[in-house]
Design an enzyme around this catalytic site. Structure first.
Site, PDB file in Angstrom:
ATOM      1  N   ASP A 150       0.399  32.622 -11.825  1.00  0.00           N
ATOM      2  CA  ASP A 150       1.572  32.937 -11.209  1.00  0.00           C
ATOM      3  C   ASP A 150       2.408  34.058 -12.020  1.00  0.00           C
ATOM      4  O   ASP A 150       1.981  34.180 -12.985  1.00  0.00           O
ATOM      5  CB  ASP A 150       2.343  31.772 -11.016  1.00  0.00           C
ATOM      6  CG  ASP A 150       3.455  31.794  -9.898  1.00  0.00           C
ATOM      7  OD1 ASP A 150       3.548  32.796  -9.250  1.00  0.00           O
ATOM      8  OD2 ASP A 150       4.660  31.013 -10.087  1.00  0.00           O
ATOM      9  N   SER A 151       3.198  34.728 -11.120  1.00  0.00           N
ATOM     10  CA  SER A 151       3.961  35.793 -11.912  1.00  0.00           C
ATOM     11  C   SER A 151       4.960  35.162 -12.890  1.00  0.00           C
ATOM     12  O   SER A 151       5.300  35.520 -13.715  1.00  0.00           O
ATOM     13  CB  SER A 151       4.902  36.622 -10.877  1.00  0.00           C
ATOM     14  OG  SER A 151       5.870  35.736 -10.034  1.00  0.00           O
ATOM     15  N   CYS A 205       0.762  31.334  -6.174  1.00  0.00           N
ATOM     16  CA  CYS A 205       1.838  32.106  -5.731  1.00  0.00           C
ATOM     17  C   CYS A 205       1.886  32.747  -4.138  1.00  0.00           C
ATOM     18  O   CYS A 205       0.599  33.285  -3.762  1.00  0.00           O
ATOM     19  CB  CYS A 205       1.933  33.447  -6.647  1.00  0.00           C
ATOM     20  SG  CYS A 205       3.201  34.918  -6.065  1.00  0.00           S
ATOM     21  N   GLU A 219      13.008  28.907 -12.760  1.00  0.00           N
ATOM     22  CA  GLU A 219      12.830  29.363 -14.230  1.00  0.00           C
ATOM     23  C   GLU A 219      13.849  28.850 -14.983  1.00  0.00           C
ATOM     24  O   GLU A 219      13.464  28.621 -16.232  1.00  0.00           O
ATOM     25  CB  GLU A 219      12.711  31.157 -13.994  1.00  0.00           C
ATOM     26  CG  GLU A 219      11.604  31.584 -13.369  1.00  0.00           C
ATOM     27  CD  GLU A 219      10.153  31.595 -13.939  1.00  0.00           C
ATOM     28  OE1 GLU A 219      10.197  31.880 -15.256  1.00  0.00           O
ATOM     29  OE2 GLU A 219       9.431  31.682 -13.284  1.00  0.00           O
ATOM     30  N   CYS A 267       7.456  28.299  -1.497  1.00  0.00           N
ATOM     31  CA  CYS A 267       7.253  29.132  -3.020  1.00  0.00           C
ATOM     32  C   CYS A 267       6.935  28.181  -3.919  1.00  0.00           C
ATOM     33  O   CYS A 267       7.580  27.018  -4.298  1.00  0.00           O
ATOM     34  CB  CYS A 267       8.493  29.813  -3.293  1.00  0.00           C
ATOM     35  SG  CYS A 267       8.479  30.572  -4.923  1.00  0.00           S
ATOM     36  N   HIS A 295       7.599  27.701  -6.819  1.00  0.00           N
ATOM     37  CA  HIS A 295       8.795  27.584  -7.940  1.00  0.00           C
ATOM     38  C   HIS A 295       9.631  26.386  -7.157  1.00  0.00           C
ATOM     39  O   HIS A 295      10.087  25.431  -7.932  1.00  0.00           O
ATOM     40  CB  HIS A 295       9.659  28.796  -7.922  1.00  0.00           C
ATOM     41  CG  HIS A 295       9.292  30.041  -9.246  1.00  0.00           C
ATOM     42  ND1 HIS A 295       8.148  30.790  -8.891  1.00  0.00           N
ATOM     43  CD2 HIS A 295       9.487  29.880 -10.191  1.00  0.00           C
ATOM     44  CE1 HIS A 295       8.111  31.296  -9.748  1.00  0.00           C
ATOM     45  NE2 HIS A 295       8.698  31.184 -10.820  1.00  0.00           N
TER      46      HIS A 295
END
Length: 278
Positions: A16-17, A81, A159, A199, A201
């Site tokens: 993932d980024s 992602c 994050e 997503c 995240h």
């Protein structure tokens, strides 16, 4: 180099980024506790959601190719992602001989779950706008009212949470408000009963999101489905020959302070140390 042994198991890299892919890692580990997992974060390219398609494709291919040059026993690549999956999967599958598993928004299971035929889609702005997402809605949720909201801020909040920083309801409420209040795209908010976290995240903030939207709205993501797909390939490939005891790491593409802050969270996910991809 470790010699092949009888305990050889598939080695799976989750890419993932940022660190959103940890939600996929968590689901995959529950499904496949015997497998080896590495985590690869392109933190130097984070985030992907607001970048041009060509840049995301080139970046994902470059990082995974560099990783494979360093770690030569990868059996399954997981593109954890939504942005990279919807854009780069065809090129990645042409490039790598090993299976490449992608992530797609859980629109089909959401439509099947919704009693009111009224669902929400929470994704990055790029995923909301992408034609791929629109095709999924048309194919699997054409008879549903679908309320789409795009947010990059929620990625940043996830994050932050994993760096042990506080997240407040006041920060989440403006992002989630379109699902809760009447408007042109959401004429009957009381009917919305299912919300897709599109997503990787966002499941990391599931408890906080649930607190804001209320217990009557069912949250759904693609983690379990992706874990089953990984299991499909894990049962069909011949592992490269490394033991389950072989150490694995969380890898990053840039050394920065965030990695230090993430260390306690990474340890909880089974990574006692991290490495920087040259």
């Amino acid at each position: 180099m470790t010699e092949p042994c009888q305990q050889a198991v598939p080695h799976i890299v989750i890419f993932d980024s940022g660190v959103g892919g940890l939600s996929i890692l968590q689901a995959a580990r529950q499904q496949l506790p015997h497998c080896r997992f590495s985590y690869l974060s392109d933190n130097a390219g984070f985030p992907y959601g607001n970048k041009p398609a060509s840049q995301v494709i080139d970046r994902a291919c470059h990082v995974l190719t560099s990783f494979t040059q360093q770690v030569k026993d990868v059996d399954i690549y997981v593109i954890a992602c939504n942005t990279a999956s919807t854009l780069a999967l065809p090129r990645l599958r042409r490039h790598f001989s090993r299976p490449v598993v992608g992530v797609v928004p859980a629109i089909k299971p959401a439509a099947l779950n919704s009693k009111n035929r009224y669902i929400g889609l929470l994704a990055t702005p790029g995923t909301v706008k992408r034609s791929y997402t629109k095709r999924l809605i048309q194919e699997f949720a054409a008879d549903c009212q679908v309320v789409c909201v795009g947010s990059s801020a929620l990625v940043e909040l996830a994050e932050r949470k994993l760096r042990q920083l506080p997240i407040t309801t006041d920060e989440l409420l403006p992002i989630l408000k379109p699902f809760l209040t009447a408007g042109k795209a959401n004429p009957s908010p009381d009917k919305l009963d299912t919300l897709v976290l599109a997503c990787t995240h966002f499941p990391l903030l599931a408890a906080e999101i649930q607190q804001v939207v209320g217990s009557d709205i069912y949250l759904i993501d693609s983690g379990a489905a992706i874990a089953r797909r990984i299991e499909y390939w894990a049962q069909r490939i011949v592992p490269a020959g490394y033991s389950s005891q072989q150490p694995t790491y969380a890898w990053f593409t840039r050394d920065d302070q965030n990695i230090v802050e993430l260390a306690p969270t990474l340890a909880l996910f089974g990574f006692k140390s991290s490495r920087i991809l040259p």
